[in-house]
Design an enzyme around this catalytic site. Structure first.
Site, PDB file in Angstrom:
ATOM      1  N   PHE A 290      -5.439   1.108   4.347  1.00 27.07           N
ATOM      2  CA  PHE A 290      -4.945   0.143   5.329  1.00 27.07           C
ATOM      3  C   PHE A 290      -4.919   0.797   6.708  1.00 27.07           C
ATOM      4  CE2 PHE A 290      -0.600   1.674   6.217  1.00 27.07           C
ATOM      5  CZ  PHE A 290      -0.466   2.608   5.207  1.00 27.07           C
TER       6      PHE A 290
ATOM      7  N   HIS B  65       0.835  -1.206   0.000  1.00 29.77           N
ATOM      8  CA  HIS B  65       0.000   0.000   0.000  1.00 29.77           C
ATOM      9  C   HIS B  65       0.864   1.249   0.000  1.00 29.77           C
ATOM     10  CE1 HIS B  65      -4.010  -1.667   0.573  1.00 29.77           C
ATOM     11  NE2 HIS B  65      -3.469  -2.541   1.392  1.00 29.77           N
ATOM     12  N   LYS B  66       1.882   1.226   0.892  1.00 29.36           N
ATOM     13  CA  LYS B  66       2.762   2.400   0.990  1.00 29.36           C
ATOM     14  C   LYS B  66       3.518   2.611  -0.315  1.00 29.36           C
ATOM     15  CE  LYS B  66       4.227   2.787   5.801  1.00 29.36           C
ATOM     16  NZ  LYS B  66       5.437   2.814   6.622  1.00 29.36           N
TER      17      LYS B  66
ATOM     18  N   HIS C 274      -1.180  12.699   5.196  1.00 28.15           N
ATOM     19  CA  HIS C 274       0.100  12.887   5.863  1.00 28.15           C
ATOM     20  C   HIS C 274       1.266  12.417   4.991  1.00 28.15           C
ATOM     21  CE1 HIS C 274      -2.043   9.213   6.455  1.00 28.15           C
ATOM     22  NE2 HIS C 274      -0.969   8.548   6.808  1.00 28.15           N
TER      23      HIS C 274
ATOM     24  N   ASP D 171       8.038   6.985   8.738  1.00 27.86           N
ATOM     25  CA  ASP D 171       7.392   6.431   9.917  1.00 27.86           C
ATOM     26  C   ASP D 171       6.177   7.298  10.200  1.00 27.86           C
ATOM     27  OD1 ASP D 171       7.426   4.273  11.746  1.00 27.86           O
ATOM     28  OD2 ASP D 171       7.891   5.672  13.354  1.00 27.86           O
TER      29      ASP D 171
HETATM   30  P1  IMP Z   1       4.524   2.839   9.849  1.00 30.31           P
HETATM   31  O1  IMP Z   1       5.457   2.602  10.987  1.00 30.31           O
HETATM   32  O2  IMP Z   1       4.806   4.053   9.088  1.00 30.31           O
HETATM   33  O3  IMP Z   1       4.349   1.624   8.995  1.00 30.31           O
HETATM   34  O4  IMP Z   1       3.090   3.100  10.475  1.00 30.31           O
HETATM   35  C1  IMP Z   1       2.726   2.610  11.725  1.00 30.31           C
HETATM   36  C2  IMP Z   1       1.272   2.222  11.745  1.00 30.31           C
HETATM   37  O5  IMP Z   1       0.485   3.393  11.526  1.00 30.31           O
HETATM   38  C3  IMP Z   1       0.847   1.234  10.670  1.00 30.31           C
HETATM   39  O6  IMP Z   1       1.011  -0.086  11.090  1.00 30.31           O
HETATM   40  C4  IMP Z   1      -0.605   1.572  10.500  1.00 30.31           C
HETATM   41  O7  IMP Z   1      -1.375   0.946  11.506  1.00 30.31           O
HETATM   42  C5  IMP Z   1      -0.638   3.058  10.763  1.00 30.31           C
HETATM   43  N1  IMP Z   1      -0.578   3.805   9.505  1.00 30.31           N
HETATM   44  C6  IMP Z   1       0.526   4.264   8.860  1.00 30.31           C
HETATM   45  N2  IMP Z   1       0.175   4.916   7.756  1.00 30.31           N
HETATM   46  C7  IMP Z   1      -1.165   4.867   7.713  1.00 30.31           C
HETATM   47  C8  IMP Z   1      -2.109   5.361   6.779  1.00 30.31           C
HETATM   48  O8  IMP Z   1      -1.809   5.997   5.764  1.00 30.31           O
HETATM   49  N3  IMP Z   1      -3.412   5.107   7.055  1.00 30.31           N
HETATM   50  C9  IMP Z   1      -3.804   4.419   8.166  1.00 30.31           C
HETATM   51  N4  IMP Z   1      -2.961   3.921   9.048  1.00 30.31           N
HETATM   52  C10 IMP Z   1      -1.648   4.154   8.824  1.00 30.31           C
END
Ligand code: IMP
Length: 205
Positions: A160, A23-24, A188, A80
């Site tokens: 997600f 997704h990212k 964001h 992050d």
């Molecule tokens: P990460 O460490 O950047 O992967 O993000 C930490 C957690 O934040 C992820 O496991 C998701 O639960 C949540 N998260 C990150 N980006 C999003 C987004 O764009 N939408 C919704 N939840 C997000």
């Protein structure tokens, strides 16, 4: 792996992104546009989970970018993200991925968030993304924030993580009810990655 690393050096428009989250990758590739090809750790033969053990988003983003840079020598970036909920004093924040369990269990995280907000009138929240870039051995940080609110039940099937619970200001739909283009335009991560893209364009000139 050697071939991939050699390819990285020969093609400056390729950049390594510290995630294997499909997704990212899709979101970031769409924001960066056609001028860049994203490579993932897996493309470089790195299959282990990249450590993110720091107490801040900035620390984690830098930790992930440094981890990749030390192993590949390539220009790379990492992001992050945290969901910061006002009534919960900014939680889950840097612990957003592991809010309910040790793993990335999106459904359990969403259930716990709803439980912790039960009866709470203040639903204000924001997503904050920090992108750490290592380019030519120098480190740079970019931040993107979107303000919004948490609704009281999951709505929508796209995206997600916390997307089905988050309605950004100015909308009456969750991120999970938006197309990828709509989410990228306000999100964001979209904001942080546009700053990254603007920076990369100025460097190329
Ligand atoms: P990460 O460490 O950047 O992967 O993000 C930490 C957690 O934040 C992820 O496991 C998701 O639960 C949540 N998260 C990150 N980006 C999003 C987004 O764009 N939408 C919704 N939840 C997000």
């Amino acid at each position: 792996m050697l071939f991939t690393l050699a390819y990285l050096y020969l093609c400056p428009m390729k950049i390594l992104f510290a995630t294997n989250n499909a997704h990212k990758i899709a979101e970031v590739a769409a924001v960066l546009g056609e001028g860049y090809t994203l490579l993932t750790p897996r493309d470089c033969g790195l299959t282990e989970e990249i450590p993110e053990t720091q107490p801040t988003l900035e620390g984690n983003a830098l930790q992930k970018a440094r981890y990749l840079h030390e192993r590949t020598g390539a220009d790379c970036f990492a992001d992050d993200t945290g969901l910061e909920v006002e009534a919960l004093g900014g939680a889950p924040g840097v612990r957003s991925a592991r809010y309910a369990t040790d793993g990335h269990d999106f459904e359990a995280n969403n259930r716990l968030l709803l439980r912790n907000l039960e009866g709470e009138e203040n639903r204000r929240a924001r997503f904050r993304t920090v992108v750490a870039l290592i380019l030519g051995g120098e480190e740079y940080l970019f931040e993107g924030i979107v303000e919004g609110r948490i609704i009281d039940r999951e709505t929508g099937d796209e995206g997600f993580g916390y997307d089905p619970l988050f309605v950004p200001d100015g909308f009456d739909r969750t991120f999970a009810q938006m197309t990828a283009e709509e989410k990228n335009a306000t999100s964001h991560r979209g904001r942080a990655v546009r700053k990254l893209a603007d920076f990369l364009r100025t460097i190329e000139k």
